[in-house]
Design a protein around this motif. Structure first.
Motif, PDB file in Angstrom:
ATOM      1  N   ALA A  46      27.098   6.038  29.279  1.00 60.02           N
ATOM      2  CA  ALA A  46      26.080   6.334  30.274  1.00 60.02           C
ATOM      3  C   ALA A  46      25.338   7.616  29.942  1.00 60.02           C
ATOM      4  O   ALA A  46      25.901   8.573  29.425  1.00 60.02           O
ATOM      5  CB  ALA A  46      26.717   6.461  31.665  1.00 60.02           C
ATOM      6  N   THR A  47      24.045   7.614  30.265  1.00 61.36           N
ATOM      7  CA  THR A  47      23.226   8.809  30.179  1.00 61.36           C
ATOM      8  C   THR A  47      22.251   8.795  31.352  1.00 61.36           C
ATOM      9  O   THR A  47      22.151   7.818  32.090  1.00 61.36           O
ATOM     10  CB  THR A  47      22.477   8.888  28.838  1.00 61.36           C
ATOM     11  OG1 THR A  47      21.791  10.150  28.755  1.00 61.36           O
ATOM     12  CG2 THR A  47      21.458   7.767  28.699  1.00 61.36           C
ATOM     13  N   HIS A  48      21.512   9.898  31.529  1.00 60.75           N
ATOM     14  CA  HIS A  48      20.558   9.980  32.630  1.00 60.75           C
ATOM     15  C   HIS A  48      19.339   9.115  32.311  1.00 60.75           C
ATOM     16  O   HIS A  48      19.185   8.587  31.204  1.00 60.75           O
ATOM     17  CB  HIS A  48      20.157  11.428  32.893  1.00 60.75           C
ATOM     18  CG  HIS A  48      19.617  12.125  31.687  1.00 60.75           C
ATOM     19  ND1 HIS A  48      18.274  12.230  31.428  1.00 60.75           N
ATOM     20  CD2 HIS A  48      20.252  12.728  30.652  1.00 60.75           C
ATOM     21  CE1 HIS A  48      18.107  12.880  30.293  1.00 60.75           C
ATOM     22  NE2 HIS A  48      19.283  13.198  29.804  1.00 60.75           N
ATOM     23  N   ALA A  49      18.434   8.992  33.266  1.00 60.11           N
ATOM     24  CA  ALA A  49      17.345   8.021  33.168  1.00 60.11           C
ATOM     25  C   ALA A  49      16.427   8.262  31.988  1.00 60.11           C
ATOM     26  O   ALA A  49      15.835   7.323  31.451  1.00 60.11           O
ATOM     27  CB  ALA A  49      16.538   8.021  34.470  1.00 60.11           C
ATOM     28  N   SER A  50      16.255   9.492  31.540  1.00 60.36           N
ATOM     29  CA  SER A  50      15.366   9.769  30.417  1.00 60.36           C
ATOM     30  C   SER A  50      16.122  10.118  29.150  1.00 60.36           C
ATOM     31  O   SER A  50      15.534  10.604  28.189  1.00 60.36           O
ATOM     32  CB  SER A  50      14.418  10.919  30.775  1.00 60.36           C
ATOM     33  OG  SER A  50      15.153  12.095  31.067  1.00 60.36           O
ATOM     34  N   GLY A  51      17.427   9.875  29.130  1.00 63.59           N
ATOM     35  CA  GLY A  51      18.227  10.252  27.972  1.00 63.59           C
ATOM     36  C   GLY A  51      18.198   9.206  26.878  1.00 63.59           C
ATOM     37  O   GLY A  51      17.646   8.114  27.025  1.00 63.59           O
ATOM     38  N   ILE A  52      18.820   9.546  25.762  1.00 64.45           N
ATOM     39  CA  ILE A  52      18.924   8.644  24.618  1.00 64.45           C
ATOM     40  C   ILE A  52      20.376   8.195  24.486  1.00 64.45           C
ATOM     41  O   ILE A  52      21.281   9.013  24.349  1.00 64.45           O
ATOM     42  CB  ILE A  52      18.470   9.326  23.324  1.00 64.45           C
ATOM     43  CG1 ILE A  52      16.982   9.655  23.369  1.00 64.45           C
ATOM     44  CG2 ILE A  52      18.767   8.443  22.121  1.00 64.45           C
ATOM     45  CD1 ILE A  52      16.495  10.404  22.149  1.00 64.45           C
ATOM     46  N   TYR A  53      20.571   6.897  24.533  1.00 68.85           N
ATOM     47  CA  TYR A  53      21.882   6.303  24.279  1.00 68.85           C
ATOM     48  C   TYR A  53      21.595   4.969  23.603  1.00 68.85           C
ATOM     49  O   TYR A  53      21.498   3.936  24.253  1.00 68.85           O
ATOM     50  CB  TYR A  53      22.644   6.113  25.591  1.00 68.85           C
ATOM     51  CG  TYR A  53      24.114   6.453  25.540  1.00 68.85           C
ATOM     52  CD1 TYR A  53      24.940   5.895  24.582  1.00 68.85           C
ATOM     53  CD2 TYR A  53      24.680   7.323  26.454  1.00 68.85           C
ATOM     54  CE1 TYR A  53      26.287   6.195  24.542  1.00 68.85           C
ATOM     55  CE2 TYR A  53      26.029   7.640  26.427  1.00 68.85           C
ATOM     56  CZ  TYR A  53      26.831   7.074  25.475  1.00 68.85           C
ATOM     57  OH  TYR A  53      28.168   7.371  25.426  1.00 68.85           O
ATOM     58  N   ASP A  54      21.434   4.992  22.287  1.00 75.30           N
ATOM     59  CA  ASP A  54      20.895   3.850  21.551  1.00 75.30           C
ATOM     60  C   ASP A  54      21.927   3.266  20.592  1.00 75.30           C
ATOM     61  O   ASP A  54      22.719   3.980  19.995  1.00 75.30           O
ATOM     62  CB  ASP A  54      19.673   4.274  20.722  1.00 75.30           C
ATOM     63  CG  ASP A  54      18.436   4.490  21.568  1.00 75.30           C
ATOM     64  OD1 ASP A  54      18.525   4.303  22.793  1.00 75.30           O
ATOM     65  OD2 ASP A  54      17.396   4.854  21.007  1.00 75.30           O
TER      66      ASP A  54
END
Length: 817
Positions: A381-389
């Motif tokens: 999980a990350t925040h709405a504008s984060g990068i988790y790709d």
């Protein structure tokens, strides 16, 4: 009309930016190729509007024209100078006395050099500016006076990509290039004009992502286009050199060493090989975490298998492994993350807290882990504008996840990733959600497939009926396919809207999911929209008080839409659907179709398959070697799905069966003599499919008393040998039920401890039951029946009495003593 063109063009760019290289719009079932080069942009739009051109084809043609045809943009957006009037043509300059250098025009073509000592002639060269540039000043002859400049026109509108692209990339690191534009009117739209075929352009936030492979080493040319809200544009071209990774360092770590310090100080491209044993973690500042991973590339933490290497989390630890920021190509594998009961806090085994400080995670792999006795097992999980790709979570076993309130009781927690593949995970007894896909944007391209959720909220700790076992909430662009939810106590499956940000819940597909033994509602759709679905099976337990909630639609949601009418199944017990090597195979009305689930295009077997009573798939030992197996009468037929070639492999028998066999045929109705019944499993006709689970309910007639039951003895051999002989079974999931309620001994279960290891091509005993017969029992032939029988395979497919598991019962004769 020009405004309409611009509106359509901007909408198309939004699609291109969101879906470049990863379109999720679904095509039609027909296949054709068309030459689109002769069509105008308006004609292309009309073709797409009429359904003769897919969005993928339209997008590809626009991208090609932008790259290859410099006049195409003018066709769409009109003249390049929409701001201000066009500059006037400059007048001829007067004769100069000396040959001084004239001031250069901004964009006009230089005039010819006059003869030495003569008048400069270049003043006539102040051409009309395309977007209002200043009329240029011609160069002055050697001895001529400087000629006057032409009048200044309105400057053309331009947009700049001001972000700095990388020039080199480690092949193991992955690319995540954030895009930033300036000098235009937001919002900006971006298009990838040129780059490697699997490079992706993401929106919200705008960034370019890529996971190169070893064969991508070398130089790559990348081109980007940016377009602002009024049609001004700019481009950025750069070369990206992919180089080999730094040498990998291997280090062996023993339980006696300080694992926290070793992980903290590990250099990039390090493999930490944890030996057999128990590594006891302790809390560290600031988040009370056991291990801290941040600012790492190419780190692998590997055990010797989850049975041999354990990370032990104390009862008061908040977070076992904390993943912070700027981490690329992290792999955790072959470990057991075990909590300590009773939990004193909301222990997370792996993850982080989703606030803006935790960012930039790419190419994460979590596999072959076991996680047990925690509040949250694996949080991606990350925040709405984060990068988790580019996330892979696979082949993990998660058991006993505690907590009924929001924020606890989660097996897999997924928020805001892109390209996440959550597959082949086994989750048992999660108390709130086994899998919670909590948020993703349109274009995320996430997949939740082939997971096996078993006995959700097993002991009734969850008071909330709608705490579904599998949840897709606040999300777009998610495929939910071929998941099994077996014996859920709460709602089994739900697709829910975004009640926080108001994000859409679109591009959600449900394919081949099986909900079996639901004790409450089966499937809940609450988005207010309509979603695509094919071949989902929902079977509730007999006597379920929520029988009207097989599928529940709320908040204006529309019934699920089947891609083709030929595949409809209104009873929600989809008999014959299997997956093999990425394709879906559906057998309906004698037609066997092979379907591409991305486009819904299909082809059909030329043979009529009427009369088939079972269908399953068996993976091969390489691409193209998988086979379909069908039961037709007493024949078992193998089908090569590449050629549709069919071969009868067995002329008699069943694909798989349960057989109820009385030890003796005559049972005296005296109320005291015990008679044994044996239950056998037979999967010899499926040698390529291994089974890790068998589950069933036994019907007990009123005139019989079930006195005892026993699992097979390890000393038995021959016909009475244990079906699971040689395998370790989970002690909490290996039992027979002797508590008859409403005529059912319902809870009979046998499961291997390692759900990825099972029995293939074998017949054997599952268990035995003993009965007495009441004196007033009706005389004559009688038999014991089975229901709710399930065989679970290690590829996380199931055979049931509805799709091919045969139940064979031999009668006994009740006689007067």
């Amino acid at each position: 009309m020009r405004a309409l063109h611009l509106l359509c063009f901007f909408a198309l760019f939004a699609l291109l930016s969101c879906n470049s290289g990863n379109d999720s719009e679904k095509g039609r079932t027909d296949s054709r190729e068309a030459d689109l080069t002769s069509y105008t942009f308006e004609e292309l739009l009309k073709l797409q509007e009429d359904g003769l051109l897919t969005l993928e084809e339209l997008s590809a043609e626009v991208a090609r024209r932008l790259r290859d045809d410099p006049t195409f943009l003018a066709e769409v957006t009109g003249p390049r100078g929409p701001i201000g009037p066009v500059g006037e043509t400059g007048l001829p300059g007067s004769t100069g006395d000396r040959g001084e250098q004239g001031t250069a025009g901004l964009s006009g073509t230089p005039g010819a050099r006059g003869p030495e000592g003569l008048q400069g002639e270049q003043g006539e060269q102040g051409e009309q500016g395309i977007a209002g540039p200043q009329g240029p000043v011609g160069e002055t002859g050697a001895d001529g006076d400087q000629g006057p400049t032409g009048p200044t026109g309105q400057a053309a509108a331009t947009v700049r990509l001001v972000s700095t692209p990388p020039s080199t990339l480690d092949v193991s690191a992955g690319l995540s290039y954030w895009l930033e534009a300036s000098d235009g009117q937001p919002p900006y739209r971006y298009v990838l004009l040129q780059g490697p075929t699997d490079m992706l352009l993401r929106r919200e936030p705008n960034r370019l992502t890529w996971s190169p492979e070893p064969e991508d080493l070398g130089l790559h040319l990348v081109g980007l286009l940016v377009l602002d809200a009024v049609g001004a544009m700019g481009t950025q071209w750069f070369e990206l050199e992919v180089h080999a990774p730094s040498a990998t360092t291997f280090r062996t770590v023993t339980p006696e060493e300080d694992l926290y310090a070793i992980v903290l100080e590990a250099a990039d491209h390090t493999v930490l090989e944890l030996t057999e044993g128990t590594f006891r973690l302790s809390g560290h500042y600031p988040y009370d975490h056991g291990l801290w991973i941040s600012d790492k590339t190419g780190l692998t933490i590997r055990g010797q298998g989850w049975k041999r290497t354990k990370l032990k989390l104390p009862a008061d630890l908040d977070l076992g492994i904390y993943l912070y920021a700027n981490v690329h190509h992290l792999t955790l594998e072959k470990l057991h993350l075990e909590g300590t009961l009773p939990l004193e806090t909301n222990t997370h085994a792996f993850g982080n807290y989703t606030n803006p400080n935790h960012d930039n995670i790419t190419d994460l792999v979590l596999r072959d882990l076991k996680v047990s006795d925690v509040a949250v097992a694996l949080s991606v999980a990350t925040h709405a504008s984060g990068i988790y790709d580019r996330i892979l979570v696979t082949r993990n076993i998660i058991t006993n996840v505690y907590g009924a309130l929001s924020g606890s009781g989660y097996g897999l927690h997924i928020d805001n990733p892109y390209d996440a593949n959550i597959s082949h995970n086994y989750i048992e007894n999660a108390q709130r959600h086994a899998i919670y896909h909590g948020r993703s944007r349109k274009g995320a391209a996430n997949t939740v497939e082939k997971n096996f959720i078993h006995k959700h909220d097993r002991f009734g700790a969850q008071p909330l009926r709608v705490a579904s076992a599998l949840v897709c909430a606040r999300s777009s662009s998610v495929t939910l396919a071929h998941n099994v939810v077996l014996d859920p106590r709460t709602y089994a499956f739900s697709v829910e809207p975004d009640d926080v940000y108001g994000w859409p819940a679109v591009e959600i597909s449900l394919i081949g999911n099986q909900i079996l033994g639901a004790q409450d509602a089966g499937l809940w759709i609450a988005t207010g929209l309509q979603h695509t679905a094919l071949g989902n099976t929902i079977i509730q337990t007999p006597g379920n008080p929520w029988g009207d909630y097989l599928i529940e639609y709320t908040d204006g949601s529309l019934p699920l839409r089947c891609p083709e009418e030929r595949w409809l199944d209104d009873d929600h017990r989809y008999d014959f659907l299997v997956e093999l090597e990425g394709n879906v195979y559906v057998l309906k009305h004698g037609d066997l179709d092979k379907i591409d689930p991305l486009t819904w295009r299909y082809e059909s077997s030329p043979e009529d398959w009427s009369g088939v009573t079972a269908l399953t798939s068996v993976e091969g030992d390489g691409p193209g070697r998988g086979r379909l197996f069908l039961q037709r009468g007493d024949e078992i037929v193998s089908v090569n799905p590449l050629t549709w070639e069919a071969e009868v492999v067995t002329a008699g028998g069943k694909l798989a069966s349960l057989r109820v066999v009385p030890e003796v045929s005559d049972w005296a109705a005296d109320g005291s003599a015990e008679y044994r019944v044996d239950l056998y499993a037979d999967t010899r006709n499926l040698p390529g499919k291994a089974f890790f689970l068998a589950q069933w309910a036994l019907h007990v007639p009123e005139f019989l008393t079930l006195t005892r039951a026993a699992l097979p003895s390890p000393d038995e051999s021959g016909d009475r040998a244990d079906y699971f002989a040689g395998l370790i079974l989970d002690p909490s999931d290996d039992y027979l039920d002797v508590s008859v309620q409403e005529g059912l001994a319902k809870d009979n279960l046998r499961r291997t401890e390692d759900v990825f290891t099972g029995v293939a091509g074998r017949a054997g005993l599952l268990g035995s039951y003993w009965f007495t017969v009441a004196p007033d029992a009706p005389r004559g032939l009688a038999q014991l029946e089975l229901s709710e029988a399930v065989f679970g395979a290690t590829d996380f497919t199931v055979l049931t009495q509805w799709n091919g598991l045969a139940v064979l019962t031999e009668p006994f004769n009740v006689v007067t003593p």
